[in-house]
Design a protein around this motif. Structure first.
Motif, PDB file in Angstrom:
ATOM      1  N   VAL A 141      -5.230   0.882  -8.153  1.00 21.72           N
ATOM      2  CA  VAL A 141      -4.626   2.009  -7.414  1.00 21.72           C
ATOM      3  C   VAL A 141      -5.449   2.390  -6.189  1.00 21.72           C
ATOM      4  O   VAL A 141      -4.904   2.862  -5.181  1.00 21.72           O
ATOM      5  CB  VAL A 141      -4.420   3.255  -8.308  1.00 21.72           C
ATOM      6  N   ILE A 142      -6.769   2.170  -6.268  1.00 18.46           N
ATOM      7  CA  ILE A 142      -7.648   2.655  -5.192  1.00 18.46           C
ATOM      8  C   ILE A 142      -7.450   1.864  -3.897  1.00 18.46           C
ATOM      9  O   ILE A 142      -7.237   2.458  -2.828  1.00 18.46           O
ATOM     10  CB  ILE A 142      -9.130   2.595  -5.660  1.00 18.46           C
TER      11      ILE A 142
ATOM     12  N   ARG B  45       0.850  -1.199   0.000  1.00 20.69           N
ATOM     13  CA  ARG B  45       0.000   0.000   0.000  1.00 20.69           C
ATOM     14  C   ARG B  45       0.891   1.257   0.000  1.00 20.69           C
ATOM     15  O   ARG B  45       2.005   1.233   0.501  1.00 20.69           O
ATOM     16  CB  ARG B  45      -0.962  -0.007   1.182  1.00 20.69           C
ATOM     17  N   TYR B  46       0.403   2.309  -0.588  1.00 23.54           N
ATOM     18  CA  TYR B  46       1.088   3.613  -0.715  1.00 23.54           C
ATOM     19  C   TYR B  46       2.328   3.584  -1.629  1.00 23.54           C
ATOM     20  O   TYR B  46       3.052   4.567  -1.717  1.00 23.54           O
ATOM     21  CB  TYR B  46       1.505   4.190   0.655  1.00 23.54           C
ATOM     22  N   SER B  47       2.583   2.467  -2.277  1.00 22.64           N
ATOM     23  CA  SER B  47       3.812   2.389  -3.087  1.00 22.64           C
ATOM     24  C   SER B  47       3.544   2.730  -4.551  1.00 22.64           C
ATOM     25  O   SER B  47       2.404   2.855  -4.977  1.00 22.64           O
ATOM     26  CB  SER B  47       4.422   0.995  -2.978  1.00 22.64           C
ATOM     27  N   THR B  48       4.632   2.865  -5.307  1.00 26.33           N
ATOM     28  CA  THR B  48       4.547   3.404  -6.677  1.00 26.33           C
ATOM     29  C   THR B  48       5.213   2.488  -7.692  1.00 26.33           C
ATOM     30  O   THR B  48       6.284   1.931  -7.419  1.00 26.33           O
ATOM     31  CB  THR B  48       5.261   4.784  -6.720  1.00 26.33           C
TER      32      THR B  48
ATOM     33  N   GLY C  35      -5.160   0.104  -2.375  1.00 28.00           N
ATOM     34  CA  GLY C  35      -4.001   0.283  -1.485  1.00 28.00           C
ATOM     35  C   GLY C  35      -3.424   1.687  -1.541  1.00 28.00           C
ATOM     36  O   GLY C  35      -2.278   1.895  -1.154  1.00 28.00           O
ATOM     37  N   ARG C  36      -4.235   2.679  -2.036  1.00 23.59           N
ATOM     38  CA  ARG C  36      -3.712   4.048  -2.234  1.00 23.59           C
ATOM     39  C   ARG C  36      -2.364   4.009  -2.955  1.00 23.59           C
ATOM     40  O   ARG C  36      -1.373   4.613  -2.536  1.00 23.59           O
ATOM     41  CB  ARG C  36      -3.548   4.783  -0.909  1.00 23.59           C
ATOM     42  N   LYS C  37      -2.339   3.200  -4.025  1.00 21.25           N
ATOM     43  CA  LYS C  37      -1.080   3.048  -4.768  1.00 21.25           C
ATOM     44  C   LYS C  37      -0.979   4.104  -5.856  1.00 21.25           C
ATOM     45  O   LYS C  37      -1.970   4.727  -6.228  1.00 21.25           O
ATOM     46  CB  LYS C  37      -1.036   1.652  -5.397  1.00 21.25           C
ATOM     47  N   SER C  38       0.229   4.268  -6.386  1.00 22.24           N
ATOM     48  CA  SER C  38       0.451   5.251  -7.454  1.00 22.24           C
ATOM     49  C   SER C  38       1.093   4.588  -8.655  1.00 22.24           C
ATOM     50  O   SER C  38       1.901   3.671  -8.514  1.00 22.24           O
ATOM     51  CB  SER C  38       1.391   6.365  -6.996  1.00 22.24           C
TER      52      SER C  38
END
Ligand code: NAP
Ligand code: ZN
Length: 354
Positions: free
Chosen positions: A285-286, A265-268, A288-291
């Motif tokens: 993307v949604i 999560r939060y990783s790109t 795990g709040r990924k980018s």
């Protein structure tokens, strides 16, 4: 100055001998006798008009190492006899916020002037004559768009640093890849093999993610701590949610969702390869709040920093040298993923070109 080169005349023709006119060096210019030119997959994309914006005839080549022949009287960084490098761009507006922040590749006034398949600047905008790249005996470039290359580096193997090197170094630096992180490099080609070397040098735990089972040994030799076969669903699932960062070098449109599932999560995941449409589900993307991000080469100051880093840590590309006469065969092999791991053209062979 008329010099020998190799060019494509349209998207379907092979590369063939061609003559290029180079300008006499002005006060800020560096005239370079090209020694070596790497073959980037972008050369193939543009020669074959994969991106729909090719200018013909085209002389590809943006991984250039050469010896300085002559410099203008305002040039400070280089002198005759030095080794210089030229990468993907040869000019930019110098005034916009991107240029002032040493990110000339993002120039806001019409974009940077690309080393080939670009246009010379007229009144600050890239609207003039076509530019011609490094499959050529000589090039004349303004000092700002050259780097100084230490002769301690193996110069043949240093040529790919000018594109494959900076394109992987820059995002790994931007996203602060380092110790304690699990980092995946996707695609073991010219960019991917440099990505492994840099991620390893920055102290990360590096995983090579490949479609080619036979590249595992090489990946390990290049510095990968683990190898993950992207077509093996069970292993991909076992690595799910475990990566801090992914660098995706796949050159063609593909389903990115299986790779996104590898991220914590939060990783790109940073894309450097695909310019064409690709499949991305919102869920990837949604949840795990990924980018998902992109990156284009790097600025000139960072390119010099990367060269100096390579000189200090003895990092160069793994190359296969070819003569210019074999360039069409090299393109065919690149299309079949048969490159270990960058072709470099010995430009001296142009002298025997018809
Ligand atoms: P390359 O040497 O041909 O390597 C690409 C690798 O991607 C291949 O070796 C293969 O590795 C993997 N691959 C190829 N086709 C694939 C497919 N259909 N599905 C999954 N994997 C596939 O190319 P390169 O010179 O490294 O360039 C890579 C891309 O980056 C190109 O599109 C190029 O134009 C682009 N590029 C971008 C920048 C930038 O600034 N953003 C700069 C330079 C290049 P495996 O066998 O390991 O799977
Ligand atoms: Zn390139």
């Amino acid at each position: 100055m008329e010099v020998r080169a190799y060019a494509v005349k349209d998207a379907k023709s092979p590369l063939a001998p061609f003559k290029v006119e180079r300008r006499e060096p002005g006060p800020h210019d560096v005239q370079i006798q090209i020694l070596y030119a790497g073959i980037c997959h972008s050369d193939l994309h543009q020669a074959r008009d994969d991106w729909g914006r090719s200018i013909y005839p085209m002389v590809p080549g943006h991984e250039i190492i050469g010896r300085v022949v002559k410099v203008g009287d305002q040039v400070k960084k280089l002198k005759a006899g030095d080794i210089a490098g030229v990468g993907c761009m040869v000019d930019s507006c110098r005034e916009c916020s991107a240029c002032q922040a040493d990110q000339e590749q993002m120039c806001e006034k019409g974009g940077a002037t690309w080393t080939y398949n670009g246009r010379e600047r007229v009144s600050g905008l890239p609207t003039g004559a076509p530019t011609y790249g490094g499959y050529c005996e000589q090039i004349v470039v303004e000092e700002r768009f050259t780097v100084k290359v230490p002769e301690s580096l193996d110069l043949k193997a240093a040529a790919p640093l000018l594109c494959a090197g900076i394109t992987t170094y820059s995002p790994l630096r931007q996203w602060k890849v380092g110790p304690g992180q699990k980092v995946g490099v996707i695609g073991l080609g010219g960019l991917g093999h440099m990505g492994i070397k840099f991620a390893k040098a920055f102290g990360a735990h590096v995983v090579m993610i490949t479609t080619s089972p036979d590249k595992g040994k090489d990946a390990t030799r290049l510095g990968a701590d683990e190898v993950l076969l992207s077509r093996d669903e069970a292993t991909m699932a076992a690595h799910g949610g475990s990566f801090d960062f992914l660098l995706n070098t796949i050159p063609v449109g593909h389903d990115v969702n299986p790779y996104m599932r590898l991220l914590k999560r939060y990783s790109t995941m940073v894309m450097v390869g695909v310019l064409t449409p690709m499949e991305l589900s919102g869920g990837s993307v949604i949840a795990g709040r990924k980018s998902i991000a992109g990156s284009s080469i790097g600025g000139m100051a960072e390119t010099q920093e990367m060269i100096d880093f390579c000189a200090k840590h003895n990092i160069v590309s793994d190359i296969e040298m070819i003569n210019i006469q074999s360039v069409n065969e090299a393109y065919e092999r690149m299309l079949k993923n048969d490159v270990k791991y960058r072709f470099v053209i010995d430009i001296a062979s142009l002298r025997s070109a018809a």
